[in-house]
Design a protein around this motif. Structure first.
Motif, PDB file in Angstrom:
ATOM      1  N   GLN A 155       0.829  -1.208   0.000  1.00 35.94           N
ATOM      2  CA  GLN A 155       0.000   0.000   0.000  1.00 35.94           C
ATOM      3  C   GLN A 155       0.862   1.257   0.000  1.00 35.94           C
ATOM      4  O   GLN A 155       0.601   2.202  -0.754  1.00 35.94           O
ATOM      5  CB  GLN A 155      -0.921  -0.008   1.225  1.00 35.94           C
ATOM      6  N   LEU A 210       2.614   1.773  -3.456  1.00 37.47           N
ATOM      7  CA  LEU A 210       1.723   2.281  -4.500  1.00 37.47           C
ATOM      8  C   LEU A 210       1.378   3.750  -4.270  1.00 37.47           C
ATOM      9  O   LEU A 210       1.135   4.493  -5.224  1.00 37.47           O
ATOM     10  CB  LEU A 210       0.446   1.444  -4.556  1.00 37.47           C
ATOM     11  N   ARG A 236       3.688   4.691 -10.723  1.00 41.88           N
ATOM     12  CA  ARG A 236       2.230   4.596 -10.814  1.00 41.88           C
ATOM     13  C   ARG A 236       1.624   5.953 -11.175  1.00 41.88           C
ATOM     14  O   ARG A 236       0.675   6.032 -11.967  1.00 41.88           O
ATOM     15  CB  ARG A 236       1.651   4.089  -9.492  1.00 41.88           C
ATOM     16  N   GLU A 261      -0.799   6.783 -14.368  1.00 37.02           N
ATOM     17  CA  GLU A 261      -2.098   7.450 -14.240  1.00 37.02           C
ATOM     18  C   GLU A 261      -2.132   8.748 -15.046  1.00 37.02           C
ATOM     19  O   GLU A 261      -3.182   9.119 -15.593  1.00 37.02           O
ATOM     20  CB  GLU A 261      -2.386   7.722 -12.768  1.00 37.02           C
ATOM     21  N   ASP A 314      -2.788  -1.005 -14.077  1.00 32.01           N
ATOM     22  CA  ASP A 314      -2.873  -2.231 -13.278  1.00 32.01           C
ATOM     23  C   ASP A 314      -1.593  -3.058 -13.406  1.00 32.01           C
ATOM     24  O   ASP A 314      -1.124  -3.651 -12.425  1.00 32.01           O
ATOM     25  CB  ASP A 314      -4.077  -3.061 -13.719  1.00 32.01           C
ATOM     26  N   GLN A 335       1.407  -1.874 -14.012  1.00 30.97           N
ATOM     27  CA  GLN A 335       2.435  -1.178 -13.247  1.00 30.97           C
ATOM     28  C   GLN A 335       2.269  -1.435 -11.757  1.00 30.97           C
ATOM     29  O   GLN A 335       3.255  -1.578 -11.021  1.00 30.97           O
ATOM     30  CB  GLN A 335       2.366   0.325 -13.529  1.00 30.97           C
ATOM     31  N   SER A 336       1.020  -1.530 -11.303  1.00 34.07           N
ATOM     32  CA  SER A 336       0.771  -1.846  -9.894  1.00 34.07           C
ATOM     33  C   SER A 336       1.284  -3.241  -9.553  1.00 34.07           C
ATOM     34  O   SER A 336       1.851  -3.459  -8.474  1.00 34.07           O
ATOM     35  CB  SER A 336      -0.727  -1.745  -9.591  1.00 34.07           C
ATOM     36  N   GLU A 341       4.053  -4.041  -6.781  1.00 39.93           N
ATOM     37  CA  GLU A 341       3.793  -4.977  -5.688  1.00 39.93           C
ATOM     38  C   GLU A 341       4.895  -6.034  -5.605  1.00 39.93           C
ATOM     39  O   GLU A 341       5.307  -6.426  -4.505  1.00 39.93           O
ATOM     40  CB  GLU A 341       2.437  -5.649  -5.886  1.00 39.93           C
ATOM     41  N   SER A 376      -3.426  -9.254  -7.875  1.00 38.79           N
ATOM     42  CA  SER A 376      -2.962  -8.125  -7.077  1.00 38.79           C
ATOM     43  C   SER A 376      -3.387  -8.300  -5.626  1.00 38.79           C
ATOM     44  O   SER A 376      -4.447  -8.870  -5.333  1.00 38.79           O
ATOM     45  CB  SER A 376      -3.526  -6.816  -7.629  1.00 38.79           C
ATOM     46  N   HIS A 393      -8.508  -1.359  -6.640  1.00 43.86           N
ATOM     47  CA  HIS A 393      -8.234  -0.032  -7.200  1.00 43.86           C
ATOM     48  C   HIS A 393      -8.275   1.060  -6.135  1.00 43.86           C
ATOM     49  O   HIS A 393      -7.719   2.142  -6.339  1.00 43.86           O
ATOM     50  CB  HIS A 393      -9.245   0.285  -8.304  1.00 43.86           C
ATOM     51  N   GLY A 443      -6.868   0.689  -3.271  1.00 43.81           N
ATOM     52  CA  GLY A 443      -5.665   0.541  -2.467  1.00 43.81           C
ATOM     53  C   GLY A 443      -5.860  -0.244  -1.195  1.00 43.81           C
ATOM     54  O   GLY A 443      -5.003  -0.219  -0.313  1.00 43.81           O
TER      55      GLY A 443
END
Length: 439
Positions: A54, A57, A63, A67, A141, A143-144, A148, A430, A434, A436
């Protein structure tokens, strides 16, 4: 009767100033205490994999860049179907002044033209921009997922180095204990000088391991603080003491089609397909309708004349074939990339699952067949050496076997958790939604 002293205006001002200053000091002290309390609460937070992901991100610029790309493509989508602007022309000359002898320069030309996008290009451009927007959203997503995995790599690395540091401290503590026992036994004539020197070497070796573990922990802590954009404080971590769960392979393969990387690649194919249609539509330039008004000397006097018409570009030399071929090749390339990516992700997913299953099985067997017996031998040798019943070589062997087994067990735990992180990355799973939060 004793007269009471009177306080003048100056004294009142001085006393008020003192009270105000003391009140300010108390207020500052209270604020400082609150800040310190908040810092203590922040530093006493126990970090686990979820909270680490968390924070990463929230802080990662990668990220934010993904975006921002979504916002940029939203702007392109809004611009894709906008009509081209009209063109207005104004002209002036001295022709009328020469014709009628009045002289001067007059505004005598006005025209306006408007391109008409009749080829359907705007609708096709909007579809292409919509596919590009969906691709950018899928890339967020993806990139997330990558962030992670990076969070898991750094977090489990810090977990391992911290556990290794604690283990080195325990080894040094036990070496100090054996060294003191050896010194007492040597003084009592129960232990030779050679055996006692051997214990000194064991202690120095443990000290070197401690220094190495401290260095590894400092490096891991620096990586953790940098990735999470944290202040220089030692965080509290959950212990590295269990293996991750092994999800069923069939469930992971069933969800592979929803992988963000695959979704982004498929949107790339769709965008390339619309690009072919746009290239074909661009073969025909937009026709232009125009309206013009001219003022000139007609019939001996100045009069206005109106004209209108249509301008059409004839594709005689440039028919846009090269652009169409390029767009078709880009579409074929995007389709092949989807096929290759799907094959690559499926293969990596199966390998990750196989390796994780092997690590979990190996770790459990290692604990029951090696680590627990080694711990029992270590404890018995420790008590036996203190009682003079165990030889020095047997003690050294028991110490090396036990602590080496514990290090190996920690390595298996770390490898298993990193493999689980790679499994989630290649499966497109994940830890967070979305918003978080955990899902």
């Amino acid at each position: 009767m004793i007269a009471q002293p009177r306080i003048g205006h100056d004294e009142v001002f001085v006393l008020s100033k003192i009270f105000i200053e003391r009140g300010s000091v108390l207020a500052c002290a209270s604020a400082l205490l609150m800040i310190m309390s908040n810092n203590v609460v922040a530093q006493t937070q126990t970090w686990d994999l979820l909270s680490t992901a968390q924070r990463v991100l929230q802080e990662a610029p990668e990220r934010g860049a993904a975006e921002a790309e979504v916002k940029a493509r939203q702007g392109r989508l809004g611009q894709a179907s906008v009509w081209p602007n009209p063109t207005v022309e104004l002209g002036a000359s001295n022709a009328m002044g020469k014709d009628d002898g009045k002289g001067g320069t007059d505004l005598n030309q006005f025209s306006i033209s408007q391109p008409l996008p009749l080829s359907g290009r705007l609708g096709l451009q909007r579809k292409q921009a919509g596919a590009n927007l969906k691709q950018a959203q899928a890339n967020v997503d993806q990139q997330s997922l990558l962030l992670e995995y990076e969070a898991a790599r750094v977090f489990h690395g810090l977990q391992f180095s911290y556990a290794q540091l604690n283990l080195a401290q325990q080894r040094l503590k036990s070496a100090d204990e054996f060294q003191h026992i050896g010194q007492r036994r040597e003084q009592a004539g129960d232990l030779s000088r050679l055996a006692r020197l051997r214990l000194d070497l064991v202690r120095e070796s443990a000290k070197q391991d401690m220094a190495s573990a401290e260095g590894d922990f400092s490096e891991s802590l620096s990586d953790f603080q940098t990735l999470l954009n944290m202040a220089a404080a030692e965080p509290q971590l959950v212990a590295l003491d269990r293996f991750p769960a092994l999800p069923p392979l069939l469930e992971l393969e069933a969800r592979l089609n929803a992988h963000p990387a695959l979704m982004a690649a498929r949107q790339g194919v769709e965008s390339a397909g619309h690009g072919v249609a746009v290239a074909r539509a661009n073969r025909w330039a937009d026709p232009e309708v125009w309206l013009a008004q001219e003022r000139d000397v007609l019939g001996g006097r100045r009069q206005n004349a109106i004209a209108f018409g249509v301008a059409v570009t004839v594709p005689l030399w440039n028919r846009g074939k090269g652009n169409i071929d390029t767009a078709q090749a880009n579409k074929q390339k995007a389709q092949l990339e989807v096929t290759g990516l799907q094959r690559q992700l499926g293969n990596r997913l199966r390998l990750n699952h196989l390796h994780l299953a092997h690590l979990v099985k190996q770790g459990r067997e290692f604990r029951s067949r090696v680590l627990e017996p080694a711990e029992e031998v270590f404890q018995l040798s420790r008590k036996g050496f203190a009682a003079g019943q165990v030889e020095i070589l047997n003690l050294v062997d028991a110490v090396d076997t036990y602590f080496s087994a514990r290090v190996r067990y920690l390595e298996l735990l770390k490898q298993a958790w990193l493999e689980a992180a790679a499994l989630r990355r290649n499966a497109g799973l994940s830890l967070l939604n979305h918003e978080g939060t955990a899902q």
